[in-house]
Design an enzyme around this catalytic site. Structure first.
Site, mmCIF file in Angstrom:
data_model
loop_
_atom_site.group_PDB
_atom_site.id
_atom_site.type_symbol
_atom_site.label_atom_id
_atom_site.label_comp_id
_atom_site.label_asym_id
_atom_site.label_seq_id
_atom_site.Cartn_x
_atom_site.Cartn_y
_atom_site.Cartn_z
ATOM 1 N N PHE A 138 -10.691 -3.365 10.568
ATOM 2 C CA PHE A 138 -11.739 -3.425 9.540
ATOM 3 C C PHE A 138 -11.123 -3.829 8.209
ATOM 4 C CE2 PHE A 138 -10.382 0.974 10.272
ATOM 5 C CZ PHE A 138 -9.919 1.334 9.036
ATOM 6 N N TYR A 193 0.786 -1.234 0.000
ATOM 7 C CA TYR A 193 0.000 0.000 0.000
ATOM 8 C C TYR A 193 0.821 1.288 0.000
ATOM 9 C CZ TYR A 193 -3.894 -3.126 0.503
ATOM 10 O OH TYR A 193 -4.808 -4.107 0.270
#
Length: 413
Positions: free
Chosen positions: A413, A125
């Site tokens: 999450f 990322y």
């Protein structure tokens, strides 16, 4: 590489089951839980993205609409989730298309100025401007050596085992107060509390159901709470060898915090203690008589991305005055490229484009890492992620970007 941006579309109620199954397939697991045929209450299908090849879903993505605490305030945060690409479509530009679509939509719609995610793999990322901004401590130790110092004041309150129905309203109120002081913490509405307290037996990995305790003052005020599990075990010689797994410990006073730890470290038959989601600098270390007995294995937790540099930097506060020009390098989101004058102080901030010469040159990933105050810009300078143009600018910036409370995010999450 191909550009799949135009082919991405949201999942619907009709396509959700196939969408959800594809996520489990990529993560090497079998679908489980109650939300296989219809989405969970926290799901936002209108913010999902999928890539279909006929009836087959070959890539997925989603966003949760969150609110995150930042130094001195709160900010809307896009919680990026459900990121998968089928092995049949790797290295073809699919993930890049998903990342570009998400960030471009956020920018053009002027929604969340910050995006966050939990990275399944570290190297991925950073290519898209994300960087780890919080760390989890991975605390563990032997209960024989873990004890609260005798001079620690534990107050006159009491710690009581309670049911989930008793625990929840007290924890909700305390969490909402505490999370506003800790950068990286996410707001929880009823849907997110339902998710936090779900306790399916198949997910316990040999541990008990979750146990709940509250710390209550003599006047009845609840000032702390904790949640934990125990895995029962015995040695070959019939000696107890159980493991305590702590999930959460929070309090609004030091005595309440100390009393909760006194309770947790004295549970019968426990020989091993672990607290995997603890903050990297959890104050429990300073409560212990033998701090060396508590071992830490820190690992990256919440990764952040500044979607719009100006709006993100204006959303937080700065404990020391700052008036510097930052030249931001952002190859993936060109709207952030260029020079920004940041003026800030404890009560507000302003960030606007400027033609002035830069004081610092900084990658957008470095700004994301420093955004919550947990990573020093001086450290990033030493790593070559920041360039100091004006002498002394890094000292001013590192001081202003710091914060007295270290960031922590326990909301996966």
């Amino acid at each position: 590489m191909a550009d799949f941006t135009a082919q991405l579309r949201p999942a619907t109620l009709e396509t959700y089951a196939a969408f959800w199954r594809s996520i489990f397939e990529v993560f090497g697991d079998d679908p489980s839980g109650p939300f296989q045929e219809e989405p969970a209450p926290i799901a936002e299908l209108d913010r999902s993205l999928g890539l279909w090849e006929g009836d087959r879903v070959v890539a997925t993505a989603g966003i949760y609409s969150l609110e995150m605490t930042v130094p001195g305030g709160v900010v809307p945060c896009a919680g990026v989730t459900w990121i998968t690409v089928s092995p049949t479509h790797r290295r073809q530009g699919v993930l890049t298309s998903i990342m570009r679509r998400q960030l471009t939509d956020l920018h053009e719609q002027q929604r969340e100025p910050v995006a966050g995610l939990w990275a399944a793999e570290y190297p991925i990322y950073g290519h898209y401007g994300y960087a780890p901004a919080t760390w989890r401590g991975g605390l563990s130790g032997s209960s024989a050596r873990l004890a609260v110092r005798k001079d620690v004041e534990a107050g006159k309150g009491r710690v009581t085992l309670v049911t989930e129905d008793e625990y929840r309203p007290a924890a909700v109120a305390l969490y909402d107060a505490i999370r506003r002081e800790v950068p990286g913490s996410m707001a929880r509405d009823d849907r997110w509390w339902d998710r936090t307290l779900r306790d399916p037996k198949e997910d316990r990995n040999g541990y008990t159901a979750r146990r709940y305790v509250l710390h209550t003052e003599p006047d009845g005020e609840v000032t702390g709470y904790a949640a934990y599990r125990v895995k029962s075990s015995w040695t070959d010689s019939s000696e107890p060898d159980s493991t305590l797994s702590i999930e959460d410990v929070r309090a609004v006073t030091t005595p309440a915090y100390a009393a909760l730890w006194q309770y947790l470290l004295s549970i019968d038959l426990v020989r091993h203690v672990r607290y995997p989601m603890a903050a990297d600098d959890d104050p429990v270390r300073h409560l212990l008589a033998d701090a060396r007995s508590l071992h830490s294995s820190p690992v990256d937790a919440l990764w952040l991305r500044l979607v719009d540099v100006d709006r993100a930097l204006e959303a937080r506060r700065y404990p020391a005055p700052i008036d510097l020009v930052l030249e931001v390098r952002d190859r993936f989101c060109p709207w952030n490229e260029g020079r920004w004058r940041l003026t800030g102080h404890p009560s507000g901030a302003r960030c606007r484009r400027t033609d002035r010469d830069p004081d610092l040159v900084v990658d957008v990933e470095a700004l994301a890492a420093a955004y919550l105050g947990g990573v020093s810009l001086a450290t990033l300078l030493a790593a070559g992620r920041v360039e100091e143009v004006s002498p002394g600018a890094i000292t001013l910036a590192a001081t202003a970007f710091g914060w007295p409370v270290s960031p922590w995010c326990a909301e996966e999450f």
